[in-house]
Design a protein around this motif. Structure first.
Motif, PDB file in Angstrom:
ATOM      1  N   ILE A   1      10.598  -6.921 -13.190  1.00 17.45           N
ATOM      2  CA  ILE A   1       8.939  -7.327 -13.725  1.00 17.45           C
ATOM      3  C   ILE A   1       8.507  -5.782 -13.712  1.00 17.45           C
ATOM      4  CG2 ILE A   1       7.244  -7.704 -12.250  1.00 17.45           C
ATOM      5  CD1 ILE A   1       9.048  -9.189  -9.928  1.00 17.45           C
ATOM      6  N   GLY A   2       7.270  -6.449 -14.816  1.00 14.29           N
ATOM      7  CA  GLY A   2       6.405  -5.004 -15.357  1.00 14.29           C
ATOM      8  C   GLY A   2       5.526  -4.977 -14.872  1.00 14.29           C
ATOM      9  N   LEU A   3       4.742  -4.884 -13.610  1.00 13.24           N
ATOM     10  CA  LEU A   3       4.045  -5.020 -12.711  1.00 13.24           C
ATOM     11  C   LEU A   3       2.766  -4.353 -13.722  1.00 13.24           C
ATOM     12  CD1 LEU A   3       2.252  -6.091  -9.910  1.00 13.24           C
ATOM     13  CD2 LEU A   3       2.514  -4.067  -9.092  1.00 13.24           C
ATOM     14  N   ASN A   4       2.122  -4.689 -14.186  1.00 14.67           N
ATOM     15  CA  ASN A   4       0.895  -4.225 -15.275  1.00 14.67           C
ATOM     16  C   ASN A   4      -0.558  -4.366 -14.577  1.00 14.67           C
ATOM     17  OD1 ASN A   4      -0.078  -3.160 -17.732  1.00 14.67           O
ATOM     18  ND2 ASN A   4      -0.236  -4.720 -19.203  1.00 14.67           N
ATOM     19  N   MET A   5      -1.085  -3.725 -15.337  1.00 11.76           N
ATOM     20  CA  MET A   5      -2.937  -3.445 -15.408  1.00 11.76           C
ATOM     21  C   MET A   5      -2.956  -3.198 -13.273  1.00 11.76           C
ATOM     22  SD  MET A   5      -3.804  -6.968 -16.824  1.00 11.76           S
ATOM     23  CE  MET A   5      -3.688  -7.356 -18.707  1.00 11.76           C
ATOM     24  N   LEU A   6      -2.052  -1.908 -13.301  1.00 11.20           N
ATOM     25  CA  LEU A   6      -2.868  -1.420 -12.228  1.00 11.20           C
ATOM     26  C   LEU A   6      -3.842  -1.129 -11.769  1.00 11.20           C
ATOM     27  CD1 LEU A   6       0.139   0.117 -10.856  1.00 11.20           C
ATOM     28  CD2 LEU A   6      -0.274  -2.229 -10.106  1.00 11.20           C
ATOM     29  N   ASP A   7      -4.282   0.089 -13.274  1.00 14.46           N
ATOM     30  CA  ASP A   7      -5.914   0.196 -12.624  1.00 14.46           C
ATOM     31  C   ASP A   7      -6.752  -1.345 -12.722  1.00 14.46           C
ATOM     32  OD1 ASP A   7      -5.526  -0.535 -15.289  1.00 14.46           O
ATOM     33  OD2 ASP A   7      -6.681  -0.177 -16.913  1.00 14.46           O
ATOM     34  N   VAL A   8      -6.842  -2.427 -13.450  1.00 14.55           N
ATOM     35  CA  VAL A   8      -7.742  -2.854 -13.486  1.00 14.55           C
ATOM     36  C   VAL A   8      -7.323  -3.492 -12.074  1.00 14.55           C
ATOM     37  CG1 VAL A   8      -7.736  -5.845 -14.135  1.00 14.55           C
ATOM     38  CG2 VAL A   8      -7.562  -4.043 -16.008  1.00 14.55           C
ATOM     39  N   ALA A   9      -6.395  -4.193 -11.551  1.00 19.85           N
ATOM     40  CA  ALA A   9      -6.035  -4.269 -10.013  1.00 19.85           C
ATOM     41  C   ALA A   9      -6.809  -3.224  -9.081  1.00 19.85           C
ATOM     42  CB  ALA A   9      -5.134  -4.598 -10.048  1.00 19.85           C
ATOM     43  N   GLY A  10      -6.948  -2.120  -9.212  1.00 21.00           N
ATOM     44  CA  GLY A  10      -7.744  -0.961  -8.405  1.00 21.00           C
ATOM     45  C   GLY A  10      -9.224  -1.441  -8.314  1.00 21.00           C
ATOM     46  N   ARG A  11      -9.616  -1.345  -9.124  1.00 17.01           N
ATOM     47  CA  ARG A  11     -11.196  -1.558  -9.398  1.00 17.01           C
ATOM     48  C   ARG A  11     -11.914  -3.216  -9.271  1.00 17.01           C
ATOM     49  NH1 ARG A  11     -10.007   0.756 -14.791  1.00 17.01           N
ATOM     50  NH2 ARG A  11     -10.305  -1.610 -16.041  1.00 17.01           N
ATOM     51  N   GLN A  12     -10.413  -3.640  -9.099  1.00 17.24           N
ATOM     52  CA  GLN A  12     -11.521  -4.944  -9.045  1.00 17.24           C
ATOM     53  C   GLN A  12     -10.807  -5.005  -6.946  1.00 17.24           C
ATOM     54  OE1 GLN A  12     -11.940  -7.565 -10.227  1.00 17.24           O
ATOM     55  NE2 GLN A  12     -12.276  -6.368 -11.532  1.00 17.24           N
ATOM     56  N   GLY A  13     -10.429  -4.011  -6.147  1.00 16.81           N
ATOM     57  CA  GLY A  13     -10.080  -3.786  -4.844  1.00 16.81           C
ATOM     58  C   GLY A  13      -8.994  -4.244  -4.305  1.00 16.81           C
ATOM     59  N   PHE A  14      -7.966  -4.106  -4.952  1.00 17.79           N
ATOM     60  CA  PHE A  14      -6.361  -4.229  -4.732  1.00 17.79           C
ATOM     61  C   PHE A  14      -5.572  -3.016  -4.890  1.00 17.79           C
ATOM     62  CE2 PHE A  14      -7.188  -8.200  -6.484  1.00 17.79           C
ATOM     63  CZ  PHE A  14      -7.106  -9.228  -6.041  1.00 17.79           C
ATOM     64  N   LYS A  15      -4.415  -3.337  -3.681  1.00 19.97           N
ATOM     65  CA  LYS A  15      -4.195  -1.972  -3.946  1.00 19.97           C
ATOM     66  C   LYS A  15      -2.170  -2.733  -3.129  1.00 19.97           C
ATOM     67  CE  LYS A  15      -6.696   0.670  -0.735  1.00 19.97           C
ATOM     68  NZ  LYS A  15      -7.741   1.985   0.100  1.00 19.97           N
ATOM     69  N   ILE A  16      -1.599  -2.024  -4.004  1.00 25.79           N
ATOM     70  CA  ILE A  16      -0.258  -2.641  -3.973  1.00 25.79           C
ATOM     71  C   ILE A  16       0.928  -1.105  -3.629  1.00 25.79           C
ATOM     72  CG2 ILE A  16       1.729  -3.621  -5.592  1.00 25.79           C
ATOM     73  CD1 ILE A  16      -0.808  -5.066  -7.274  1.00 25.79           C
TER      74      ILE A  16
ATOM     75  N   ILE B   1       0.595  -6.425  -0.401  1.00 27.90           N
ATOM     76  CA  ILE B   1      -0.947  -5.639  -1.153  1.00 27.90           C
ATOM     77  C   ILE B   1      -1.693  -6.143  -0.068  1.00 27.90           C
ATOM     78  CG2 ILE B   1      -3.042  -8.099  -2.646  1.00 27.90           C
ATOM     79  CD1 ILE B   1       0.386  -8.645  -3.368  1.00 27.90           C
ATOM     80  N   VAL B   2      -2.644  -5.251  -0.360  1.00 30.08           N
ATOM     81  CA  VAL B   2      -3.835  -5.059   0.639  1.00 30.08           C
ATOM     82  C   VAL B   2      -5.065  -5.166  -1.078  1.00 30.08           C
ATOM     83  CG1 VAL B   2      -5.854  -3.486   1.005  1.00 30.08           C
ATOM     84  CG2 VAL B   2      -3.618  -3.754   1.526  1.00 30.08           C
ATOM     85  N   ARG B   3      -5.722  -6.635  -0.220  1.00 28.14           N
ATOM     86  CA  ARG B   3      -6.478  -7.568  -1.218  1.00 28.14           C
ATOM     87  C   ARG B   3      -8.008  -6.625  -1.329  1.00 28.14           C
ATOM     88  NH1 ARG B   3      -4.252 -11.753  -3.326  1.00 28.14           N
ATOM     89  NH2 ARG B   3      -2.338 -12.226  -2.218  1.00 28.14           N
ATOM     90  N   PRO B   4      -9.387  -7.267  -1.878  1.00 26.33           N
ATOM     91  CA  PRO B   4     -10.584  -6.764  -1.452  1.00 26.33           C
ATOM     92  C   PRO B   4     -10.775  -7.440  -0.649  1.00 26.33           C
ATOM     93  CG  PRO B   4      -9.696  -7.831  -3.401  1.00 26.33           C
ATOM     94  CD  PRO B   4      -8.540  -7.582  -3.377  1.00 26.33           C
TER      95      PRO B   4
END
Length: 667
Positions: free
Chosen positions: A116-131, A263-266
């Motif tokens: 699995i390639g977990l992509n767009m971690l920067d976008v997820a961070g801006r949305q408030g997701f922490k993985i 995962i910590v969600r926004p």
């Protein structure tokens, strides 16, 4: 290099998850685009040498699941099952992990290792997701590699992990979702019934599970392969029609367990940038206004920048080349000089003049797609396309046809459904491109004076009304009212990747040159030959003879001068040829006002209206037809397009002129 060092990896993921970015980062220009045998679905194959291993990377079409709901899903899953790649890399969007992991639940049921390639971690961070990637990997027991593909972060680590697992898959033991105990025995019963009659390449338990899910292709394969056992299989399935709900629910419960600790969600109620922009971009009214503004800017930018480049190329490249060859061939036979100068150089020059427009167009289109706006545009227009059995993606191609039909046809690649794509391609030539509008703009004032603006506007309206009527008719009577469901993930906005856009422009432009460019040159030579033979005089050429032969039919439309008919025929090469041909035949090339006046004197106002309508609806230029052939891989569909447009344009021309005669207007 030993065959043991060659690794075949398939790249899988939903649309808009950055899969193409990963593919482009890994393969660069060392890739080629083709079509699956007998399919219109594209695939890309790239190659890279990595640590003494030769890796072949196959970029499968974007899909949402392995259920055969679309041609793309059938192609992707059949490749994985039948071609058996050494490994599958699944690219998932970190900001929408629940939806993206669904395809993982299906892939791990197959006998192929995945990474699995977990992509767009920067976008997820801006949305408030922490993985927590390590926790997620431990829960799945599948290698998970964090990526920010747009910045080339994690790409090397991804291919390294994939290579190691492909070479030694012995450690691969994923945590698979378990089917509800109520259906476990049902799967075993179905597996027992079908195990001796299905293809060996298809896993028996996987096919049995797909039957329970109501997969249509699985139904057809098993019914055909196991005709004697099918009544018993069908009886079992009838008693478990709701199984798909339980299976799907079980998969999402498994996904929830995998995500729980990782995962910590926004926080609830948080409004992110995407939400703010989409309040405007997807609004029923303001979204349409924005759409027209964006594409108006696309046309303005493309043609404002491209037109001076095209003119420069004509003046500095095409004309000097033609003049040089004309001088070099002074002592050659006149027909040979004409063939080289007017036929071949003229055809190549036409291909060259398309390139600046295409390059700029694909650059802007690639940027809009990469940033995430095209999905919004399709969403906004979806409800207006339902009347023709189409959806929002078809509107994008139709709208782009106002600029040029060539890139509009090539733009239908974003339409997944084969039926919708073919119907859209058939309708695109009915959208008046800038070249047709230029011809109308030139002639309408001479025919109608002060009413020219109103007439031009009405011509465009008539075109669009006919387009809608044709679309509704084809969908209703040919496709029996089918409708393509519009299922599309709306991606988060993100910055465009210049490398991805550059390769998108390169591949599409190269495809045009290789495939459509050759056909354009061939047709240009054919038309030149018709305008030259038998004696080198255009007025007595085969083209002119054809025009005179068609004069009686032209009179039904009020077109009584063969020169106007010939101009329609030569517009097949390029719509601008209408004016060029009329300039030659009416001997007034340099004085546009005199030329338009002379043309107007050769036809009545009613005939002029008929002529302009036929011009707007007539068969498209050779470049458009070449691209239709390229995109559909079918001469049948290409010739159907020609036949359809000839019938429509001539019928409308005759109908309008005869109605004018009946009411005594402008005859």
């Amino acid at each position: 290099m030993d065959s043991s060092q060659k690794i075949r990896i398939a790249l899988v993921g939903q649309p808009n998850v950055g899969k193409s970015t990963v593919f482009n980062m890994l393969t660069g220009l060392n890739q080629h685009v083709g079509n699956w045998p007998g399919k219109t679905v594209e695939f890309k194959i790239g190659h890279l040498d990595y640590e003494n291993s030769q890796i072949e990377l196959i970029d499968l079409p974007g899909i949402y699941s392995l259920t055969a709901n679309s041609e793309e899903e059938r192609v992707a899953r059949n490749f994985i099952i039948q071609e058996k790649p050494d490994l599958v890399i699944v690219i998932v969007n970190a900001a929408n992990l629940e939806r993206n992991l669904y395809i993982v639940t299906e892939l791990i049921a197959l006998d192929v290792p995945i990474v699995i390639g977990l992509n767009m971690l920067d976008v997820a961070g801006r949305q408030g997701f922490k993985i927590d990637v390590k926790v997620l990997q431990a829960a799945l027991n599948i290698p998970v590699v964090p990526l920010i593909a747009s910045r080339n972060q994690g790409i090397r680590e991804l291919i390294n992990v994939a290579k190691d697992l492909a070479q030694d898959p012995s450690s691969y033991a994923p945590n698979r979702p378990e089917i509800d105990s109520r259906y476990g025995q049902v799967v075993l019963d179905l597996s027992h019934l079908i195990k001796d009659c299905i293809e060996p390449s298809f896993p028996v338990d996987w096919v049995a599970l797909k039957l329970l899910e109501g997969d249509q292709e699985a139904f057809e394969k098993v019914r055909e392969a196991c005709p004697q056992k099918w009544p018993e299989i069908e009886e079992i399935l009838k008693h478990h029609e709701d199984a798909i709900l339980e299976i799907t629910s079980a998969r999402y419960e498994w996904i929830a367990r995998m995500e729980h600790a990782a995962i910590v969600r926004p926080r609830v109620g948080r409004i992110v940038l995407t939400d703010r922009i989409d309040r405007f971009a997807t609004h029923p009214f303001w979204g349409i206004i924005l759409l027209f503004a964006v594409f108006g800017l696309v046309f303005f930018t493309t043609f404002k920048i491209a037109t001076p480049i095209v003119e420069w190329m004509q003046l500095q490249l095409v004309l000097p080349a033609a003049n040089f060859m004309a001088e070099a061939l002074t002592n050659a036979p006149a027909w040979f000089t004409g063939l080289i100068v007017d036929g071949i150089i003229g055809g190549v020059g036409m291909v060259l003049t398309f390139l600046p427009i295409l390059i700029l167009f694909f650059t802007v289109l690639g940027a809009l797609e990469d940033v995430g706006y095209l999905a919004r545009a399709a969403f906004v227009m979806d409800r207006f396309m339902h009347l023709m059995g189409l959806h929002g993606r078809s509107f994008l191609s139709l709208f782009l046809g106002f600029g040029c039909n060539v890139p509009a046809v090539m733009g239908t690649r974003i339409i997944e459904d084969k039926r919708a794509r073919i119907l859209t391609i058939l309708l695109i030539p009915l959208v008046p491109c800038t070249a047709r509008l230029a011809v109308v703009t030139f002639l309408a004032p001479a025919f109608f004076g002060r009413q020219a603006t109103l007439v031009t506007w009405l011509l465009v309206v008539v075109n669009l009304v006919i387009l809608m009527l044709v679309g509704i008719s084809i969908n209703r009577f040919v496709y029996k009212g089918q409708y393509s469901p519009f299922i599309m993930e709306i991606p988060l906005y993100h910055l465009p990747n210049l490398r991805t856009i550059g390769l998108y422009v390169w591949n599409n432009t190269l495809a045009f040159i290789k495939k459509a460019g050759g056909l354009i040159v061939i047709f240009a030579v054919i038309v030149w030959a018709l305008s030259w033979f038998p004696n080198g005089n255009l007025s007595t050429s085969l083209l002119a003879q054809t025009g005179r032969y068609l004069e009686p039919f032209g009179r039904l439309m009020g077109i009584t001068d063969w020169r106007l008919i010939v101009s329609l025929i030569t517009s097949f090469i390029a719509k601008e040829n209408t004016i060029a041909t009329l300039g030659i035949l009416f001997s007034a090339r340099e004085q546009s006002q005199i030329l338009s006046a002379r043309i107007a004197s050769a036809i009545s106002p009613a005939g002029g209206l008929s002529f302009l309508l036929v011009q707007m609806l007539f068969i498209p230029c050779v470049a458009t037809l070449a691209v239709i052939k390229q995109e559909t891989k079918s001469w049948k569909i290409t010739l159907l397009s020609v036949f359809l447009l000839v019938v429509i344009s001539l019928s409308v021309g005759v109908g309008v002129y005869q109605a004018a005669r009946l009411f005594g207007w402008g005859v």
